[in-house]
Scaffold this motif. Structure first.
Motif, PDB file in Angstrom:
ATOM      1  N   ARG A 246      39.315  38.415  23.541  1.00 25.49           N
ATOM      2  CA  ARG A 246      39.450  38.242  22.087  1.00 25.49           C
ATOM      3  C   ARG A 246      40.901  38.548  21.749  1.00 25.49           C
ATOM      4  O   ARG A 246      41.329  39.702  21.832  1.00 25.49           O
ATOM      5  N   VAL A 247      41.647  37.544  21.380  1.00 26.57           N
ATOM      6  CA  VAL A 247      43.094  37.742  21.193  1.00 26.57           C
ATOM      7  C   VAL A 247      43.422  38.470  19.903  1.00 26.57           C
ATOM      8  O   VAL A 247      44.535  38.981  19.743  1.00 26.57           O
ATOM      9  N   SER A 248      42.471  38.531  18.968  1.00 22.91           N
ATOM     10  CA  SER A 248      42.774  39.083  17.647  1.00 22.91           C
ATOM     11  C   SER A 248      42.542  40.579  17.544  1.00 22.91           C
ATOM     12  O   SER A 248      42.679  41.154  16.469  1.00 22.91           O
ATOM     13  N   VAL A 249      42.185  41.232  18.645  1.00 20.72           N
ATOM     14  CA  VAL A 249      41.873  42.660  18.587  1.00 20.72           C
ATOM     15  C   VAL A 249      43.015  43.476  19.177  1.00 20.72           C
ATOM     16  O   VAL A 249      43.856  42.983  19.936  1.00 20.72           O
ATOM     17  N   CYS A 250      43.017  44.776  18.831  1.00 24.14           N
ATOM     18  CA  CYS A 250      44.169  45.612  19.172  1.00 24.14           C
ATOM     19  C   CYS A 250      44.263  45.940  20.655  1.00 24.14           C
ATOM     20  O   CYS A 250      45.323  46.375  21.130  1.00 24.14           O
ATOM     21  N   ASN A 251      43.185  45.741  21.428  1.00 23.42           N
ATOM     22  CA  ASN A 251      43.257  46.047  22.858  1.00 23.42           C
ATOM     23  C   ASN A 251      43.643  44.836  23.705  1.00 23.42           C
ATOM     24  O   ASN A 251      43.626  44.897  24.936  1.00 23.42           O
ATOM     25  N   ALA A 252      43.998  43.715  23.055  1.00 21.37           N
ATOM     26  CA  ALA A 252      44.389  42.513  23.798  1.00 21.37           C
ATOM     27  C   ALA A 252      45.759  42.701  24.452  1.00 21.37           C
ATOM     28  O   ALA A 252      46.658  43.332  23.892  1.00 21.37           O
ATOM     29  N   LEU A 253      45.928  42.126  25.626  1.00 20.30           N
ATOM     30  CA  LEU A 253      47.176  42.243  26.380  1.00 20.30           C
ATOM     31  C   LEU A 253      48.308  41.478  25.695  1.00 20.30           C
ATOM     32  O   LEU A 253      48.132  40.343  25.270  1.00 20.30           O
ATOM     33  N   ASP A 254      49.470  42.126  25.614  1.00 20.06           N
ATOM     34  CA  ASP A 254      50.640  41.493  25.004  1.00 20.06           C
ATOM     35  C   ASP A 254      51.757  41.218  25.994  1.00 20.06           C
ATOM     36  O   ASP A 254      52.544  40.298  25.798  1.00 20.06           O
ATOM     37  N   CYS A 255      51.837  42.017  27.066  1.00 20.59           N
ATOM     38  CA  CYS A 255      52.949  41.846  28.012  1.00 20.59           C
ATOM     39  C   CYS A 255      52.508  42.152  29.437  1.00 20.59           C
ATOM     40  O   CYS A 255      51.941  43.216  29.704  1.00 20.59           O
ATOM     41  N   LEU A 256      52.759  41.204  30.319  1.00 17.65           N
ATOM     42  CA  LEU A 256      52.553  41.401  31.749  1.00 17.65           C
ATOM     43  C   LEU A 256      53.886  41.801  32.371  1.00 17.65           C
ATOM     44  O   LEU A 256      54.890  41.108  32.208  1.00 17.65           O
ATOM     45  N   ILE A 257      53.881  42.934  33.060  1.00 16.46           N
ATOM     46  CA  ILE A 257      55.058  43.393  33.802  1.00 16.46           C
ATOM     47  C   ILE A 257      54.766  43.160  35.278  1.00 16.46           C
ATOM     48  O   ILE A 257      53.699  43.535  35.769  1.00 16.46           O
ATOM     49  N   ILE A 258      55.704  42.534  35.988  1.00 15.37           N
ATOM     50  CA  ILE A 258      55.449  42.213  37.396  1.00 15.37           C
ATOM     51  C   ILE A 258      56.594  42.683  38.272  1.00 15.37           C
ATOM     52  O   ILE A 258      57.769  42.579  37.910  1.00 15.37           O
ATOM     53  N   ASP A 259      56.227  43.239  39.414  1.00 14.20           N
ATOM     54  CA  ASP A 259      57.218  43.676  40.397  1.00 14.20           C
ATOM     55  C   ASP A 259      57.949  42.452  40.958  1.00 14.20           C
ATOM     56  O   ASP A 259      57.325  41.440  41.288  1.00 14.20           O
ATOM     57  N   LEU A 260      59.272  42.540  41.059  1.00 17.15           N
ATOM     58  CA  LEU A 260      60.095  41.433  41.537  1.00 17.15           C
ATOM     59  C   LEU A 260      59.625  40.925  42.895  1.00 17.15           C
ATOM     60  O   LEU A 260      59.642  39.709  43.165  1.00 17.15           O
ATOM     61  N   GLY A 261      59.170  41.833  43.749  1.00 19.57           N
ATOM     62  CA  GLY A 261      58.732  41.452  45.083  1.00 19.57           C
ATOM     63  C   GLY A 261      57.435  40.662  45.106  1.00 19.57           C
ATOM     64  O   GLY A 261      57.043  40.152  46.156  1.00 19.57           O
ATOM     65  N   ARG A 262      56.757  40.559  43.949  1.00 19.34           N
ATOM     66  CA  ARG A 262      55.503  39.823  43.883  1.00 19.34           C
ATOM     67  C   ARG A 262      55.593  38.599  42.975  1.00 19.34           C
ATOM     68  O   ARG A 262      54.570  38.046  42.561  1.00 19.34           O
ATOM     69  N   LEU A 263      56.822  38.137  42.703  1.00 16.03           N
ATOM     70  CA  LEU A 263      56.984  36.982  41.816  1.00 16.03           C
ATOM     71  C   LEU A 263      56.287  35.731  42.353  1.00 16.03           C
ATOM     72  O   LEU A 263      55.851  34.878  41.581  1.00 16.03           O
ATOM     73  N   ALA A 264      56.187  35.627  43.668  1.00 19.80           N
ATOM     74  CA  ALA A 264      55.526  34.457  44.247  1.00 19.80           C
ATOM     75  C   ALA A 264      54.059  34.373  43.824  1.00 19.80           C
ATOM     76  O   ALA A 264      53.450  33.297  43.827  1.00 19.80           O
TER      77      ALA A 264
END
Length: 415
Positions: A246-264
């Motif tokens: 549910r994108v309209s709720v406060c617990n929805a994810l806003d940002c994915l952070i990814i380790d450079l070594g796992r960009l693939a």
């Protein structure tokens, strides 16, 4: 009544709640759950009037919308609240002093709680059920977007209360105008606590203007960190659920952070998202990794404004980091201290994340979408507190009680 007369009536009604047993309260709650189902057609008709005034593309539309399924869920939450132990009269601490005085700390209601909320008519049911179970009267100040829905819901609650010969002033819905908000924020002597639920703008306004104690809830800028040691299959499922459930709720994810070594692995992590047309705002390394592997029309370069933003929409930022320390620094800078997540198979790194990330709810290998009072086994919630004073995280029955000290003696006097 003018509003001051309303506030006084609610305060007077709150004192009458102290005479109700938990068994009586539970009977009322079960009757309200039944009434919500019995009056489904009426509630949905009134809700439709609100929906007709809002653009379906508005992120608030989903929060405003009621359905038969959502009303069944609301009724189930009310029944869950009724099944829970009473939070009142619990002995939190007790002791016998050297002078023989018996001293104990006992949980009691706040008294009158004011709730200010936006286009979320479910809050009317949730707040009332929790307040009644915890012995509090409540003053509801909903937004104009949901006024038809809120008035329908409160009218149904009042009908049940009248059936049980309960003072209906234990729940009052104020007019949906700004003047009512201003009066509620300054209802000193009548209202014991204000809880705002909604956007950061609403919460900041209440915090700046209230002369009554405030518990901040609502605004959620939530991150998921895909660690160097994360499982890609698990990560894709967690990210998709956190973002799209549910994108309209406060617990929805806003940002994915990814380790450079796992960009693939980034294209695979994001692959489920394009089925819901999620727009991704990616920093340069992430953009290069996704280019040609994620729909071009849904891939945009990230700007500084993309970070720290609560999207409440099918949109998500992606940030690339070179270390776990950099990931946690990004979270420190942009988090609203609501819910944060790490995806990792390294137990020690998961523990480090939980220890050092400052948020109300911190997850290891589970989506932030679980931040919810019902999901935590609390029956329902009155909001997600993002502050540290008194309550933090999902606020349910225990969190909307306070305590008093009771001291018993047999004639002792103080030197």
């Amino acid at each position: 009544m003018n509003l001051h007369e309303t506030f006084a009536a609610v305060q007077n009604a709150s004192r009458k709640l102290l005479a109700l047993s938990d068994k009586e309260i539970n009977h009322i709650l079960l009757a309200i759950a039944d009434a919500a189902i019995q009056h489904t057609a009426f509630i949905l008709d009134e809700n439709r009037k609100d929906l007709e005034r809002m653009n379906p593309a508005d992120p608030k539309y989903d929060r405003l919308k009621l359905t038969e399924a959502r009303l069944r869920d609301i009724a189930a939450d009310i029944r869950n609240v009724a099944s829970l132990p009473s939070p009142l009269g619990r002995i939190l601490k007790q002791n016998i002093l050297p002078n023989g005085l018996k001293i104990k700390r006992v949980s009691v209601p706040f008294g009158v709680i004011g709730i200010i909320y936006e286009a979320r008519p479910n809050v009317s049911f949730d707040v009332f059920s929790l307040c009644l179970k915890s012995g509090n009267a409540c003053i509801l100040k909903g937004g104009s977007d949901a006024d038809y829905s809120n008035r329908a819901i409160v009218s149904i609650i009042h009908g049940v209360l009248e059936h049980f010969n309960i003072d209906t002033h234990i729940v009052e819905l104020l007019p949906a105008d700004r003047e009512a908000t201003a009066e509620l924020l300054h209802a000193n002597g009548y209202v014991d606590l204000i809880i705002p639920r909604g956007s950061s703008g609403l919460i900041n306004f209440v915090r700046r203007n209230a002369t009554i104690p405030v518990i901040e809830t609502g605004a959620g800028v939530c991150h998921a960190f895909f660690d160097h040691y994360g499982d890609a299959t698990m990560g894709a499922a967690i990210i998709n659920n956190a973002k799209t459930r549910r994108v309209s709720v406060c617990n929805a994810l806003d940002c994915l952070i990814i380790d450079l070594g796992r960009l693939a692995d980034l294209p695979g992590l994001c692959q489920p998202l394009h089925q819901n047309n999620v727009v991704i705002y990616a920093d340069r390394p992430a953009y290069m990794a996704l280019q040609g592997k994620y729909p071009a029309g849904l891939l945009q370069p990230a700007t500084e404004e993309c970070y720290g933003k609560e999207f409440l929409d099918y949109k998500m930022a992606v940030k690339t980091v070179t270390s776990m320390q950099e990931a946690m620094a990004h979270i420190r800078k942009y988090s609203s201290k609501h819910s944060e997540c790490i995806i990792t198979e390294d137990h020690a790194r998961g523990e480090l994340f939980c220890r050092e990330v400052d948020a109300a709810c911190v997850y290891v290998n589970a989506p932030t979408s679980f931040t919810d009072g019902a999901q935590f086994g609390l029956g329902a919630e009155i909001g997600i507190s993002t502050q540290k004073l008194h309550a933090r995280g999902p606020m349910a029955l225990e969190e909307i009680t306070t305590y008093k000290w009771i001291i018993e003696g047999n004639g002792q006097t103080r030197d």
